[in-house]
Scaffold this active site. Structure first.
Site, mmCIF file in Angstrom:
data_model
loop_
_atom_site.group_PDB
_atom_site.id
_atom_site.type_symbol
_atom_site.label_atom_id
_atom_site.label_comp_id
_atom_site.label_asym_id
_atom_site.label_seq_id
_atom_site.Cartn_x
_atom_site.Cartn_y
_atom_site.Cartn_z
ATOM 1 N N GLY A 42 0.781 -1.239 0.000
ATOM 2 C CA GLY A 42 0.000 0.000 0.000
ATOM 3 C C GLY A 42 0.809 1.284 0.000
ATOM 4 O O GLY A 42 0.253 2.370 0.122
ATOM 5 N N GLN A 43 2.130 1.173 -0.180
ATOM 6 C CA GLN A 43 2.952 2.386 -0.202
ATOM 7 C C GLN A 43 2.530 3.275 -1.379
ATOM 8 O O GLN A 43 2.104 2.782 -2.422
ATOM 9 C CB GLN A 43 4.443 2.040 -0.342
ATOM 10 N N SER A 44 2.679 4.575 -1.219
ATOM 11 C CA SER A 44 2.239 5.519 -2.265
ATOM 12 C C SER A 44 2.933 5.260 -3.598
ATOM 13 O O SER A 44 2.352 5.501 -4.655
ATOM 14 C CB SER A 44 2.449 6.962 -1.811
#
Length: 189
Positions: free
Chosen positions: A73-75
């Site tokens: 879910g990292q940007s």
């Protein structure tokens, strides 16, 4: 190898569910998946680290085979999420209830995904887990705000969304998750 083989293959395929597990970084996606694996594959709980890329796990449940696609879910990974949408039966969206400052960001990301409904598929069912409820004294305002934001966002669409408060660390609220995933994917149109 004619029609009977095709029918057999389709019956097996009808018992497969593809569940995409998404949410912002540190929301508890991998911990949810770890709880499912520990509960339904009888393996010990693991030390969970942030997912870089993706992990796929297959879990047997009630004559079904549920594939859990745990996506980071990292940007920096979010622009690639739509590469995983094809053939998704259930979108499991995980929100960190303890990070109230990121609730808006999480809802915005979910909104972006739902705006690409044709890519995700109109038959895809959505389950939102409000995770880490054990870290929040009063979860009701978070749930109310979330339901308000989601209903406002989806007011013109008939998108069934189930919102469940959970704690992936303790398993609280997760007992009904697998039946819900199988039920939702079985109701595909």
């Amino acid at each position: 190898m004619g029609l009977l083989s095709i029918i057999k293959k389709q019956k097996l395929k009808d018992r497969e569910s593809r569940c995409l597990v998404l949410g912002l970084d540190n929301s508890g996606k991998s911990t949810v998946v770890d709880w499912i694996l520990a509960s339904y594959k009888n393996r010990p709980r693991q030390l969970v680290t942030p997912t870089v890329g993706f992990q796929i796990h297959t879990v047997p449940f009630q004559n079904h085979s549920v594939q859990l696609w745990d996506i980071g879910g990292q940007s920096t990974l979010r622009p690639y999420w739509d590469n995983y949408f094809d053939k998704t039966d259930v979108l499991l969206w995980v929100i960190d209830a303890a990070a109230a400052a990121r609730l808006g960001e999480s809802v915005d990301e979910l909104k972006t995904i739902l705006q690409n409904r044709d890519r995700l598929g109109y038959n895809c069912r959505i389950i939102v887990l409000v995770n880490k409820k054990d870290l929040v004294a009063d979860l009701d305002p978070v749930i109310v705000r979330l339901k308000t934001d989601l209903s406002e966002m989806l007011k013109l669409e008939n998108v069934p969304i189930e919102v469940c408060p959970t704690s992936a660390l303790t398993g609280d609220g997760l007992d009904g998750l697998m039946p819900m995933i199988v039920e939702k994917s079985a109701r595909k149109l």
